[in-house]
Write an enzyme that holds these catalytic residues in place. Structure first.
Site, PDB file in Angstrom:
ATOM      1  N   LYS A 274       2.620 -19.822 -43.181  1.00  0.00           N
ATOM      2  CA  LYS A 274       3.184 -19.443 -41.881  1.00  0.00           C
ATOM      3  C   LYS A 274       2.121 -19.177 -40.824  1.00  0.00           C
ATOM      4  O   LYS A 274       2.403 -19.185 -39.634  1.00  0.00           O
ATOM      5  CB  LYS A 274       4.127 -18.260 -42.009  1.00  0.00           C
ATOM      6  CG  LYS A 274       5.460 -18.645 -42.637  1.00  0.00           C
ATOM      7  CD  LYS A 274       6.624 -17.914 -42.023  1.00  0.00           C
ATOM      8  CE  LYS A 274       7.955 -18.395 -42.543  1.00  0.00           C
ATOM      9  NZ  LYS A 274       8.136 -18.124 -43.979  1.00  0.00           N
TER      10      LYS A 274
ATOM     11  N   SER B 259       4.002 -22.392 -51.256  1.00  0.00           N
ATOM     12  CA  SER B 259       3.949 -21.939 -49.869  1.00  0.00           C
ATOM     13  C   SER B 259       3.327 -20.563 -49.645  1.00  0.00           C
ATOM     14  O   SER B 259       2.951 -20.251 -48.521  1.00  0.00           O
ATOM     15  CB  SER B 259       5.363 -21.976 -49.279  1.00  0.00           C
ATOM     16  OG  SER B 259       6.291 -21.367 -50.168  1.00  0.00           O
TER      17      SER B 259
HETATM   18  C1  LIG Z   1       9.024 -18.725 -44.696  1.00  0.00           C
HETATM   19  C2  LIG Z   1       8.689 -19.194 -46.033  1.00  0.00           C
HETATM   20  C3  LIG Z   1       9.297 -20.344 -46.581  1.00  0.00           C
HETATM   21  C4  LIG Z   1      10.388 -21.119 -45.886  1.00  0.00           C
HETATM   22  O1  LIG Z   1      10.051 -21.604 -44.610  1.00  0.00           O
HETATM   23  P1  LIG Z   1      11.189 -22.021 -43.579  1.00  0.00           P
HETATM   24  O2  LIG Z   1      10.473 -22.607 -42.432  1.00  0.00           O
HETATM   25  O3  LIG Z   1      11.935 -20.765 -43.195  1.00  0.00           O
HETATM   26  O4  LIG Z   1      12.110 -22.972 -44.264  1.00  0.00           O
HETATM   27  C5  LIG Z   1       8.877 -20.759 -47.843  1.00  0.00           C
HETATM   28  N1  LIG Z   1       7.943 -20.086 -48.538  1.00  0.00           N
HETATM   29  C6  LIG Z   1       7.335 -18.976 -48.058  1.00  0.00           C
HETATM   30  C7  LIG Z   1       6.308 -18.299 -48.890  1.00  0.00           C
HETATM   31  C8  LIG Z   1       7.681 -18.494 -46.784  1.00  0.00           C
HETATM   32  O5  LIG Z   1       7.077 -17.401 -46.304  1.00  0.00           O
END
Ligand SMILES: *Cc1c(COP(=O)(O)O)cnc(C)c1O
Length: 323
Positions: free
Chosen positions: A55, A308
């Site tokens: 993010k 992520s």
């Molecule tokens: C926010 C987030 C997501 C999902 O992202 P979106 O853009 O809301 O679909 C996935 N994994 C992690 C670790 C996140 O912080």
């Protein structure tokens, strides 16, 4: 049609803009997962970003795009933790005020991390709607700029830089498997991938309970969902009944969505820990869970799983995952 919202050149511009502030994260081979699934599986390690999650890309891009007046008034956001942490980091690095409104479902470790970076965190109610009301008030009364965690083309352009990097590192990629909540991450990635290599499939994965984008895609319009405690806390929350961008992009660009259970998420976190020696958070484990459980069939495909984030409560991880 999707070009009007987000184009490859928006993502390429973001890639240049944020390069001094984010890592081009590595993709590493997932040997055990490849053996088990019959695919050629790679992990894109967004866990290595300074804030422990992808993010940062969108947050820094949004912050760098603000004019001086807006930056002086500061940024406000609603966050399940990692977006707020990205903005808090950007605020510290670029010198602006950040207020992050969160629900009580956001883990204490994420709140602490935001505060440590100098952000003001307000905990309001037990779902993101209440937090959103407080954020709207700050926009009205204090002139702060609201930055959505997903429903903003500038934020999605930042997340989409992952798609550019994936094809730089894995030019013969067949499929990208991406955690899905509000859809900013996957929409950005899909936009880049489909523009650069239209044959690449893009699969969204989320948890069974409270699968906001999955339910909305099924209904054909944004629908509200209940929020439940989940290992995938980062994937909680609705996509907004007034969703402007991410729903349209997801409807146009996703090839499929897959749902995974809490048990499958924990099994995936445990697999990453034991087979890859990686600590990852539940929201980041859903792609691995889809492949490990066989719910998504990768056999014969070269697949990249976006891992992520890593921001998990380590006490809970040690007691319940690292067994
Ligand atoms: C926010 C987030 C997501 C999902 O992202 P979106 O853009 O809301 O679909 C996935 N994994 C992690 C670790 C996140 O912080």
């Amino acid at each position: 049609m999707t070009e009007d919202i987000l184009s490859l050149s928006d993502i390429e511009d973001a890639h240049q803009r944020i390069a001094p502030h984010v890592l081009h994260t590595p993709v590493v081979p997932a040997f055990d997962l490849s053996e088990k699934s019959g695919g050629d599986i790679w992990l894109k390690l967004e866990t290595l970003q300074a804030t422990g999650a992808f993010k940062l890309r969108g947050a820094i891009n949004a912050a760098l795009c603000l004019d001086d007046d807006a930056r002086a008034a500061g940024i406000v956001a609603v966050s399940s933790g990692n977006h707020g942490r990205g903005l808090a980091y950007a605020g510290r690095k670029l010198g602006f005020r950040a207020i992050i409104c969160v629900s009580s479902l956001v883990p204490a470790v994420k709140v602490e991390a935001m505060r440590k970076l100098g952000a003001e965190v307000r905990i309001i109610g037990d779902n993101q709607d209440a937090a959103e009301e407080e954020a709207n008030r700050l926009v009205r009364e204090e002139g702060m700029t609201f930055v959505s965690p997903f429903d903003d083309p500038i934020v999605m352009a930042g997340q989409g830089t992952i798609g550019i990097e994936l094809l730089e590192d894995l030019p013969d990629l067949d499929v990208a498997i991406v955690p899905l909540s509000g859809g900013g991450l996957i929409a950005g990635i899909a936009c880049a991938l489909k523009a650069l290599k239209p044959s690449v499939q893009v699969i969204g994965v989320t948890m069974e309970r409270g699968a906001a984008m999955h339910e909305s895609l099924k209904a054909g319009h944004p629908v509200p969902v209940d929020e439940y405690p989940s290992w995938a806390d980062a994937l909680g929350g609705s996509i907004g009944l007034d969703n402007k961008y991410s729903f349209t992009l997801c409807r146009a660009l996703l090839d499929d969505t897959v749902l995974v259970s809490e048990d499958e998420i924990v099994a995936a976190m445990r697999h990453m820990y034991r087979a890859q020696q990686l600590v990852i958070e539940g929201g980041a484990a859903v792609g691995v869970a889809a492949v490990l459980s066989g719910k998504y069939d990768c056999s014969g495909k070269k697949a990249a799983i976006v891992v992520s984030g890593r921001n998990v409560d380590m006490d809970r991880f040690t007691k319940e995952v690292a067994l």
